[in-house]
Enzyme design. Structure first.
Site, PDB file in Angstrom:
ATOM      1  N   ALA A   1      33.310  57.029  40.794  1.00 39.14           N
ATOM      2  CA  ALA A   1      34.326  56.648  41.775  1.00 39.14           C
ATOM      3  C   ALA A   1      33.830  56.794  43.208  1.00 39.14           C
ATOM      4  O   ALA A   1      34.190  55.994  44.073  1.00 39.14           O
ATOM      5  CB  ALA A   1      35.589  57.481  41.561  1.00 39.14           C
ATOM      6  N   THR A   2      33.014  57.809  43.480  1.00 37.58           N
ATOM      7  CA  THR A   2      32.535  58.003  44.851  1.00 37.58           C
ATOM      8  C   THR A   2      31.732  56.793  45.319  1.00 37.58           C
ATOM      9  O   THR A   2      31.918  56.297  46.438  1.00 37.58           O
ATOM     10  CB  THR A   2      31.691  59.284  44.962  1.00 37.58           C
ATOM     11  OG1 THR A   2      32.519  60.419  44.699  1.00 37.58           O
ATOM     12  CG2 THR A   2      31.088  59.432  46.352  1.00 37.58           C
TER      13      THR A   2
ATOM     14  N   ASN B   1      44.494  64.059  43.517  1.00 38.84           N
ATOM     15  CA  ASN B   1      43.662  64.861  42.620  1.00 38.84           C
ATOM     16  C   ASN B   1      44.033  66.335  42.602  1.00 38.84           C
ATOM     17  O   ASN B   1      43.782  67.032  41.625  1.00 38.84           O
ATOM     18  CB  ASN B   1      42.182  64.715  42.987  1.00 38.84           C
ATOM     19  CG  ASN B   1      41.901  65.067  44.433  1.00 38.84           C
ATOM     20  OD1 ASN B   1      42.540  64.538  45.348  1.00 38.84           O
ATOM     21  ND2 ASN B   1      40.953  65.959  44.663  1.00 38.84           N
TER      22      ASN B   1
ATOM     23  N   GLN C   1      42.343  59.431  39.487  1.00 36.27           N
ATOM     24  CA  GLN C   1      43.111  60.402  38.706  1.00 36.27           C
ATOM     25  C   GLN C   1      44.229  59.763  37.893  1.00 36.27           C
ATOM     26  O   GLN C   1      44.928  60.462  37.158  1.00 36.27           O
ATOM     27  CB  GLN C   1      43.691  61.467  39.639  1.00 36.27           C
ATOM     28  CG  GLN C   1      42.659  62.360  40.303  1.00 36.27           C
ATOM     29  CD  GLN C   1      41.927  63.263  39.328  1.00 36.27           C
ATOM     30  OE1 GLN C   1      42.358  63.459  38.191  1.00 36.27           O
ATOM     31  NE2 GLN C   1      40.811  63.829  39.759  1.00 36.27           N
TER      32      GLN C   1
ATOM     33  N   SER D   1      36.643  56.200  37.537  1.00 36.20           N
ATOM     34  CA  SER D   1      35.482  56.936  37.034  1.00 36.20           C
ATOM     35  C   SER D   1      35.717  57.334  35.586  1.00 36.20           C
ATOM     36  O   SER D   1      36.778  57.875  35.240  1.00 36.20           O
ATOM     37  CB  SER D   1      35.249  58.189  37.883  1.00 36.20           C
ATOM     38  OG  SER D   1      34.006  58.788  37.574  1.00 36.20           O
ATOM     39  N   ALA D   2      34.721  57.102  34.731  1.00 36.39           N
ATOM     40  CA  ALA D   2      34.877  57.315  33.292  1.00 36.39           C
ATOM     41  C   ALA D   2      35.124  58.771  32.924  1.00 36.39           C
ATOM     42  O   ALA D   2      35.889  59.066  32.000  1.00 36.39           O
ATOM     43  CB  ALA D   2      33.631  56.807  32.559  1.00 36.39           C
ATOM     44  N   HIS D   3      34.488  59.698  33.649  1.00 33.33           N
ATOM     45  CA  HIS D   3      34.554  61.096  33.210  1.00 33.33           C
ATOM     46  C   HIS D   3      35.906  61.746  33.479  1.00 33.33           C
ATOM     47  O   HIS D   3      36.144  62.879  33.062  1.00 33.33           O
ATOM     48  CB  HIS D   3      33.424  61.922  33.836  1.00 33.33           C
ATOM     49  CG  HIS D   3      33.636  62.301  35.262  1.00 33.33           C
ATOM     50  ND1 HIS D   3      34.080  63.552  35.630  1.00 33.33           N
ATOM     51  CD2 HIS D   3      33.449  61.617  36.403  1.00 33.33           C
ATOM     52  CE1 HIS D   3      34.155  63.617  36.952  1.00 33.33           C
ATOM     53  NE2 HIS D   3      33.772  62.450  37.444  1.00 33.33           N
TER      54      HIS D   3
ATOM     55  N   THR E   1      19.040  48.584  37.549  1.00 29.70           N
ATOM     56  CA  THR E   1      19.157  48.494  36.098  1.00 29.70           C
ATOM     57  C   THR E   1      20.436  49.179  35.645  1.00 29.70           C
ATOM     58  O   THR E   1      20.738  50.303  36.050  1.00 29.70           O
ATOM     59  CB  THR E   1      17.952  49.166  35.420  1.00 29.70           C
ATOM     60  OG1 THR E   1      16.753  48.513  35.854  1.00 29.70           O
ATOM     61  CG2 THR E   1      18.054  49.087  33.908  1.00 29.70           C
TER      62      THR E   1
ATOM     63  N   CYS F   1      35.267  68.499  43.398  1.00 30.30           N
ATOM     64  CA  CYS F   1      33.887  68.594  43.881  1.00 30.30           C
ATOM     65  C   CYS F   1      33.580  69.982  44.435  1.00 30.30           C
ATOM     66  O   CYS F   1      32.443  70.284  44.783  1.00 30.30           O
ATOM     67  CB  CYS F   1      33.629  67.539  44.953  1.00 30.30           C
ATOM     68  SG  CYS F   1      34.826  67.562  46.294  1.00 30.30           S
TER      69      CYS F   1
END
Length: 380
Positions: free
Chosen positions: A74-75, A151, A179, A199-201, A239, A324
């Site tokens: 996301a960042t 968040n 979020q 963001s996936a995580h 890549t 973070c």
């Protein structure tokens, strides 16, 4: 509780990778490892898998696959979205004081290169006053940047009302939905969102992969921030992280099918946690309790230092700020912007539950947090 058992209540920081996501990813490390841009059979096979993941990710927010650009998270997506508008004619940005540092720091960068940025305050409950937004928009306003769900507090902004104002003023809407994506239903078309970061995580996918949605309808001419081989329609060279992208796609697919079921169970556990912890003397919830994401509770324990409480809890994982910086001596800028004193902000803890949180873990957390907080309050 055994010495090794961890009660993990920091899911807004990151989530455990779902076993089904990991299973989908593994072959792309060892069996299907070709570069997705290769013109041979192996490369074309990988390209097809990446395109399928783009469809899965797009489906999660009701977008089109070609509107998805994969990033490292996301960042990066936020930086690409904001800095990517650098050559537009309009030079005024509007955002909110309670945004994530990825937005605020990027906006400060834009100020340094000549943009004007307006940082709007929120009400004490973390909700933006829509009239304030309408009042600051000018003919020079290019974009409004606002979180879907905060968040730290979980507060959900009135996205529909914001979108209506922006559409009427011909202003772009960039939404940091990190979020919210994968937890609640988001329809970028219905909501009129032009740019969206995810963001996936944050929803049981791998770290190191995310995406930026760029509306084709808005016809935004984005400037790439990473140059090189011209991958992803020349918007983001490099890549592709194929295993990560496959993981994001699978996590998106699971979220589409299961987010309603997860919401009911997790919200019940969050409320159970909150009911227990609010028995602590003078404890209170930070932020609007009606308009917030169902997995998050940010609670102030007056007279208790949050850093000391986190350390005292040991095997219970919680945080006192943004993901973070899980332990910081600085009061949260989000809570300060909502009007909390330094002391109140430094006495606040964020609890964020997830798909794998159990009722037994909530019982353990309530007991240990309550007892640890009481001990610290007595000795302070």
């Amino acid at each position: 509780m055994s010495q090794q058992q961890i009660v993990y209540l920091d899911n807004n920081a990151t989530t455990r990778v779902d076993d089904r996501v990991l299973e989908a990813m593994l072959p792309y490390f060892t069996e299907f490892y070709a570069n997705s841009t290769g013109s041979h059979i192996s490369g074309l096979t990988i390209k097809e898998a990446v395109e399928n993941a783009a469809w899965q990710t797009a489906d999660l927010i009701n977008a089109e696959a070609e509107e998805i650009t994969f990033t490292s998270g996301a960042t990066e997506a936020i930086n690409l979205a904001i800095k990517g508008l650098i050559y537009q004619d309009r030079k005024h940005i509007v955002t909110i004081q309670t945004e994530h540092k990825a937005v605020l720091e990027t906006c400060r960068f834009m100020e340094n290169i000549g943009f004007e940025v307006t940082y709007l305050p929120t009400r004490s409950d973390g909700i933006l006053d829509i009239q304030l937004l309408e009042d600051v928009i000018t003919d020079n306003t290019l974009v409004f940047i606002g979180m879907f769900s905060n968040n730290e507090t979980g507060v959900i902004q009135n996205v529909s009302a914001i979108s209506e104002i922006l559409k009427a003023k011909n202003v772009l809407f960039m939404c940091d939905a990190t979020q919210a994506v994968g937890k609640i239903l988001i329809d970028v078309k219905e909501l009129g969102i032009d740019l969206l970061a995810l963001s996936a995580h944050k929803f049981y996918g791998p770290k190191g992969v995310g995406a930026l949605y760029v509306s084709a309808k808005a016809k935004i001419k984005m400037q790439p921030q990473i140059l090189g081989g011209g991958q992803q329609k020349k918007l983001r060279s490099g890549t592709l992280n194929v295993p990560g992208i496959i993981g994001l796609g699978k996590a998106s697919e699971i979220a589409v099918n299961e987010q309603n079921e997860n919401q009911k169970r997790i919200e019940f556990l969050r409320n159970k946690l909150e009911t227990g912890l609010l028995q602590f003397e003078d404890a209170f919830v930070n932020g609007n309790t009606e308009n917030r994401i169902y997995n998050t509770s940010n609670i102030c324990f007056p007279g208790v230092n949050s850093e000391q409480l986190i350390l005292a809890l040991g095997n219970i994982s919680v945080s006192n700020g943004a993901s973070c910086s899980a332990v910081t001596s600085e009061p949260s800028h989000v809570l300060k912007a909502m009007g909390l004193t330094d002391q109140e902000a430094l006495s606040s803890i964020r609890f964020s539950l997830g798909r794998f949180t159990t009722s037994e873990e909530i019982d353990i957390a309530v007991e240990q947090v309550f007892e640890s907080a009481r001990r610290l309050q007595e000795t302070s």
